[in-house]
Design a protein around this motif. Structure first.
Motif, mmCIF file in Angstrom:
data_model
loop_
_atom_site.group_PDB
_atom_site.id
_atom_site.type_symbol
_atom_site.label_atom_id
_atom_site.label_comp_id
_atom_site.label_asym_id
_atom_site.label_seq_id
_atom_site.Cartn_x
_atom_site.Cartn_y
_atom_site.Cartn_z
ATOM 1 N N ARG A 103 0.835 -1.189 0.000
ATOM 2 C CA ARG A 103 0.000 0.000 0.000
ATOM 3 C C ARG A 103 0.882 1.255 0.000
ATOM 4 N NH1 ARG A 103 -3.830 1.576 5.085
ATOM 5 N NH2 ARG A 103 -5.047 3.110 3.969
ATOM 6 N N ARG A 118 2.227 4.867 0.935
ATOM 7 C CA ARG A 118 2.066 5.753 2.097
ATOM 8 C C ARG A 118 1.599 7.105 1.581
ATOM 9 N NH1 ARG A 118 6.301 6.265 6.813
ATOM 10 N NH2 ARG A 118 7.535 7.393 5.349
ATOM 11 N N ARG A 140 -1.498 9.565 2.304
ATOM 12 C CA ARG A 140 -2.665 9.715 3.154
ATOM 13 C C ARG A 140 -3.521 10.885 2.701
ATOM 14 N NH1 ARG A 140 -2.205 7.514 8.437
ATOM 15 N NH2 ARG A 140 -4.288 8.401 8.666
ATOM 16 N N HIS A 143 -5.547 12.696 4.656
ATOM 17 C CA HIS A 143 -5.960 13.610 5.726
ATOM 18 C C HIS A 143 -5.492 15.035 5.434
ATOM 19 C CE1 HIS A 143 -1.841 13.406 7.006
ATOM 20 N NE2 HIS A 143 -1.911 12.122 7.319
ATOM 21 N N SER A 144 -5.732 15.926 6.387
ATOM 22 C CA SER A 144 -5.449 17.344 6.168
ATOM 23 C C SER A 144 -3.951 17.647 6.118
ATOM 24 C CB SER A 144 -6.051 18.154 7.328
ATOM 25 O OG SER A 144 -5.386 17.818 8.535
ATOM 26 N N CYS A 178 -2.893 19.978 7.879
ATOM 27 C CA CYS A 178 -2.625 20.305 9.292
ATOM 28 C C CYS A 178 -1.818 19.204 9.983
ATOM 29 C CB CYS A 178 -3.940 20.474 10.057
ATOM 30 S SG CYS A 178 -5.039 21.708 9.351
ATOM 31 N N VAL A 179 -2.145 17.967 9.692
ATOM 32 C CA VAL A 179 -1.432 16.860 10.345
ATOM 33 C C VAL A 179 0.059 16.938 9.996
ATOM 34 C CG1 VAL A 179 -1.228 14.341 10.443
ATOM 35 C CG2 VAL A 179 -3.489 15.403 10.461
ATOM 36 N N PRO A 197 -6.723 23.024 6.405
ATOM 37 C CA PRO A 197 -7.679 22.124 7.052
ATOM 38 C C PRO A 197 -8.635 21.420 6.085
ATOM 39 C CG PRO A 197 -7.608 24.242 8.192
ATOM 40 C CD PRO A 197 -6.826 24.403 6.919
ATOM 41 N N VAL A 198 -8.712 21.881 4.837
ATOM 42 C CA VAL A 198 -9.594 21.184 3.887
ATOM 43 C C VAL A 198 -8.783 20.545 2.760
ATOM 44 C CG1 VAL A 198 -11.625 22.615 4.364
ATOM 45 C CG2 VAL A 198 -10.052 23.300 2.544
ATOM 46 N N LYS A 204 -9.164 17.289 0.782
ATOM 47 C CA LYS A 204 -8.822 16.135 1.603
ATOM 48 C C LYS A 204 -10.033 15.216 1.697
ATOM 49 C CE LYS A 204 -10.005 17.345 6.426
ATOM 50 N NZ LYS A 204 -10.775 16.168 6.773
ATOM 51 N N GLU A 205 -9.882 14.106 2.400
ATOM 52 C CA GLU A 205 -11.027 13.260 2.727
ATOM 53 C C GLU A 205 -11.982 14.075 3.599
ATOM 54 O OE1 GLU A 205 -8.828 10.264 4.905
ATOM 55 O OE2 GLU A 205 -8.796 11.496 6.719
ATOM 56 N N THR A 206 -13.258 13.841 3.484
ATOM 57 C CA THR A 206 -14.296 14.527 4.281
ATOM 58 C C THR A 206 -13.991 16.005 4.580
ATOM 59 O OG1 THR A 206 -13.406 13.887 6.465
ATOM 60 C CG2 THR A 206 -14.903 12.319 5.425
ATOM 61 N N ASN A 214 -14.588 20.094 4.910
ATOM 62 C CA ASN A 214 -15.727 20.917 5.331
ATOM 63 C C ASN A 214 -15.440 22.388 5.040
ATOM 64 O OD1 ASN A 214 -17.857 22.156 6.604
ATOM 65 N ND2 ASN A 214 -17.582 21.173 8.596
ATOM 66 N N SER A 239 -17.537 25.388 6.813
ATOM 67 C CA SER A 239 -17.197 25.838 8.163
ATOM 68 C C SER A 239 -15.946 26.712 8.151
ATOM 69 C CB SER A 239 -16.987 24.624 9.070
ATOM 70 O OG SER A 239 -16.425 25.025 10.296
ATOM 71 N N LEU A 240 -14.958 26.293 7.386
ATOM 72 C CA LEU A 240 -13.719 27.072 7.312
ATOM 73 C C LEU A 240 -14.004 28.462 6.748
ATOM 74 C CD1 LEU A 240 -10.588 26.960 7.666
ATOM 75 C CD2 LEU A 240 -10.471 26.302 5.268
#
Ligand code: SF4
Ligand code: SF4
Ligand code: SF4
Ligand code: SF4
Lengths: 375, 255
Positions: free
Chosen positions: B159, B161, B163, B165-166, B168-169, B190-191, B214-216, B218, B221-222
């Motif tokens: 797999r 590597r 990812r 995610h945001s 931010c991570v 964040p998005v 990113k995944e999910t 928002n 809101s931002l």
């Protein structure tokens, strides 16, 4: 060992020298990128003299103080977690044999320096203890994790100022550190005098102090330190009613408030990354191009990422609602069942560093109010 | 393991700037090792010699903007065992997908002396809108380390590597101070999909969203929190990933 002492500001560097001579790598607060972060400290010139922080939900600003306090701020974006559980660690490396099996499995040397944490706050000492319990309290602790805090020297600083998002008084984790340090300093600034009232918490602390010019604290010094502690305790930016909070959150697993906060939550993971007790990591395997070696790495992860709850058929926590609820109930409720304490020490970082200012004290209060009415 | 037969790799270009495929040549240190495991059978940027397909793996750069592209991508898919899109153009339609929000004929009239010769589609679409894609690598341009990781993972049947995610991570892992919270700088981190290594915030700038949603995500809101005006928010989302679903919805919400 007992007794209360005084170190004058001008003698402060002798404390750092005494630690350095004993082989400690000193890490502590310093100004970088317009914030007070933790990094290696060589002398008091590296400390954030004259700086403070203004904190609110989703808001942090470095501000100039009117004095030259070395520790006149609350806590910043970094926490000691970065030394206790580094963001990325190589766990092992191995050769891949012709048949696909592994041989020559080697663990890279993972001794960390003997750290001295300079400027750790009461809430942070609690957090270090909580994280240690998580990492070392199970049946298979990683010796490398144990090594990072085994010989830790802690110079605590009693907070002279609470941040706008602090709530250690609610969590009974501060603002005054009562144990868990080698030395604890209360910084006192008077018109013509800048000094530290020093409590000794261990033999090692006494040994270090013996190398630093100091005097016995007189009644006025103790009173001045006590006044600092009382002032900070009265300044909490936030509060959290923790009465039966575990039961409260368990009862309200389907509360509509979770949907509301999910509308705002970015699932960005910042809250978990800055939280000094959040311990979630993932392991990732890498190969070299030739396919002859593999390595396993451990990196910070978060319950806000989709993959973190990924199983064979997708994520268990697909919605933002389920992820926010996982975070907050873990910190304030399930942690009690899992580790026997709260997972939250009230440092306020998750509130300050949430890019959209989501505040767990406000979320918990809203759920409580829906049951008990406004306070 | 290393004795396995060499796999063949093809690199294809559609509407794009070539920046992403050049990341492959940019892998100077690894090119020799790569060449030992992969036969680069079709890569016009590097060599005019080509080997006939089928290919084990195709890297596809660029978006579909002409009827001819739409035909050609089917042929590429048909001769590729694995198809990996590289970059914002191939994955989301690229900067050229700004046409999706405007009138293409008006553009062609303004730009070309003889617009009649121009055969173009009304939209710029990602490869996945036309054929099945096995893996999408985001970024404008892609991060060469991630490209290497995807090829490496493919060669070693593991797999990647990579990812979703945001950003931010990535900021937090490297200890970067949040530019939004601490400086008040607007930031799409964040998005936005991780992968760049959080470069911009490390240089005191907000994230521009080059790696797409990113995944999910928002954005609503931002955006609400940012206090930016609608006009600016439309611009913020209308860049390299303007046509990526969540960014497209975000910009349209502010129109
Ligand atoms: S949950 Fe928030 S306030 Fe509590 S310890 Fe973690 S970061 Fe600090
Ligand atoms: S709140 Fe989330 S990231 Fe933090 S320890 Fe719990 S599960 Fe892990
Ligand atoms: S939460 Fe308490 S101990 Fe922690 S920084 Fe704030 S005032 Fe200090
Ligand atoms: S609560 Fe805030 S910091 Fe945490 S994931 Fe949601 S938006 Fe990000």
């Amino acid at each position: 060992m007992d007794g209360v002492h005084v170190i004058e500001r001008n003698d402060f560097d002798a404390l750092l020298d005494a630690l350095t001579r004993r082989g400690y790598a000193i890490v502590g607060p310093t100004v970088r990128d317009q914030a007070i972060v933790y990094d290696e400290i060589a002398s008091s010139a590296d400390l954030p003299a004259g700086w403070t922080d203004e904190q609110e939900a989703g808001h942090y600003r470095l501000r100039r103080r009117e004095d030259e306090a070395l520790f006149g701020y609350a806590v910043g974006p970094h926490s000691w977690k970065q030394y206790q559980l580094p963001a990325e660690v190589k766990l092992w490396r191995a050769r891949v044999d012709q048949d696909g099996g592994l041989s020559n499995v080697t663990e890279p040397p993972r001794e960390s320096p003997r750290y001295a944490f300079l400027g750790a706050r009461s809430c942070e000492l609690h957090a270090v203890g909580i994280l240690d319990r998580v990492l070392l309290g199970g049946s298979h602790p990683d010796p490398a994790d144990a090594g990072r805090t085994k010989d830790l020297f802690i110079v605590a600083v009693q907070c002279g100022e609470a941040g706008g998002t602090c709530f250690c008084v609610s969590m009974k984790t501060g603002p005054v550190a009562e144990r868990g340090f080698d030395l604890a300093l209360t910084e006192v600034l008077e018109e013509h005098r800048h000094y530290f009232v020093v409590e000794v918490g261990s033999e090692r602390g006494a040994d270090v102090l013996a190398d630093v010019p100091h005097g016995e604290a007189v009644e006025e010094d103790r009173t001045a330190a006590g006044a600092v502690h009382a002032r900070t305790a009265s300044q909490m930016g936030r509060e959290l009613d923790v009465t039966e909070i575990k039961e409260l959150l368990y009862r309200n697993y389907d509360h509509p408030r979770w949907e509301e906060v999910a509308e705002r939550c970015l699932t960005c993971g910042n809250c978990t990354m800055v939280c000094p007790t959040c311990f979630c990591t993932t392991v990732e395997d890498v190969t070299d191009l030739a396919g002859e070696h593999v390595e396993r790495h451990q990196r910070w992860d978060s319950c806000f990422t989709v993959d973190y709850s990924g199983i064979h058929d997708g994520a268990v926590r697909g919605s933002a609602k389920s992820r926010y609820r996982q975070w907050m109930t873990h910190k304030l409720a399930t942690w009690h069942d899992q580790f026997g304490t709260s997972g939250c020490v009230g440092c306020g970082r998750c509130i300050t560093w949430c890019p959209v200012g989501i505040d767990l004290t406000e979320e918990a209060a809203a759920i409580r109010e829906s049951e008990e009415g406004p306070k | 393991m290393a004795a396995a037969a060499k796999k063949t790799l093809a690199v294809w270009k559609f509407s794009s700037c070539d920046g992403c495929q050049l990341s492959l040549l940019d892998l100077e240190d690894e090119l020799l090792t790569l060449a030992a495991r992969l036969e680069i059978a079709q890569f016009l940027e590097a060599s005019s010699a080509t080997v006939a397909g089928p290919y084990d793996v195709s890297l596809v750069e660029g978006s579909i903007t002409t009827p001819h592209d739409a035909e050609r991508i089917r042929a590429v898919r048909a001769c590729s065992r694995a198809l990996i899109t590289i970059g914002a153009c191939a994955t989301a339609g690229g900067i050229q997908a700004l046409r999706n929000f405007a009138d293409v004929e008006e553009f062609t009239r303004a730009v070309y002396a003889s617009p009649d010769y121009i055969s173009t589609l009304a939209t710029s679409t990602p490869i996945s809108a036309h054929v099945p894609v096995d893996f999408e690598l985001n970024g404008c341009p892609i991060n060469k380390r991630q490209l290497l990781e995807v090829i490496n993972a493919y060669l070693n049947a593991r797999r990647p590597r990579v990812r979703a995610h945001s950003v931010c991570v990535e900021c937090k892992r490297r200890g970067t101070v949040c530019v939004m919270v601490a400086h008040g700088t607007p930031c799409l981190g964040p998005v936005t999909h991780a992968g760049c290594g959080a470069i911009c915030p490390a240089y005191d700038r907000g994230c521009y969203g080059c790696f797409g949603p990113k995944e999910t995500p928002n954005p609503a809101s931002l955006d609400h929190w940012s206090g930016l005006e609608d006009r600016d928010l439309v611009r913020v989302y209308r860049t390299y990933n303007a046509a990526a679903g969540p960014f497209r919805n975000a910009s349209e919400a502010h129109e």
